[in-house]
Design a protein around this motif. Sequence first.
Motif: not given
Length: 209
Positions: A99-105
């Motif tokens: 989720f972090l990679y997808a939302k806050m990369d």
Amino acid sequence: MDLNFSAFQEPRGVMRVLQFIFSICAFATICGYDGYIKFACDKDAKIDISYPFILIDTAKLNVANENCTATVGNDFASDARFFVATGVLSMLFSLGIIFLYAKMDEAYKTNKKLPLYDFLITVFLAVLWLSSSAAWAHSLSSLKSIAAQPIFNSSSCCPGGAITSNFSSLNISVIFGFLNFFLWAADLWFLYKETEWFQGNAPPTTSGV
């Protein structure tokens, strides 16, 4: 929701997806196991084998003119729970970091601390996979031996001995455990390249004149 899937075109993103899938496979194969110990002299007598593998039970065998019992006594719960806990933690962390990679990369790439935390937690989970898989492999070997040779209260009690269920899914759980260790350890190089430790040592790029 504005999502960016560019990270999943890189090895670090692909590895997280694989880690999520194989973490589930590892603890599912052990938690879903349902086996038994039966006896050649009494097909109705049975001792169940299931997670968390606390094999402390006695079966009364229907043998003519003899008070016959079979006892199995050992507790493999600590190693089994350690393995499952490692799988659950890995699954949850993988899901969170996906989720972090997808939302806050973009924030991940510009923030010096996030890649470092990602790297260190991955080191920790890789160590957990190695230690929990080794511990569970040892316990599984002992479990098979004890299940195949229960203690009878008389040497003539049950000449045919014990009949155990198939342990193939538990063998697969051990394979998944060491495969997970490989996935988490292999990911460290890709994560290390995102940290300031690597980027600080990288030579500056120069443009040609």
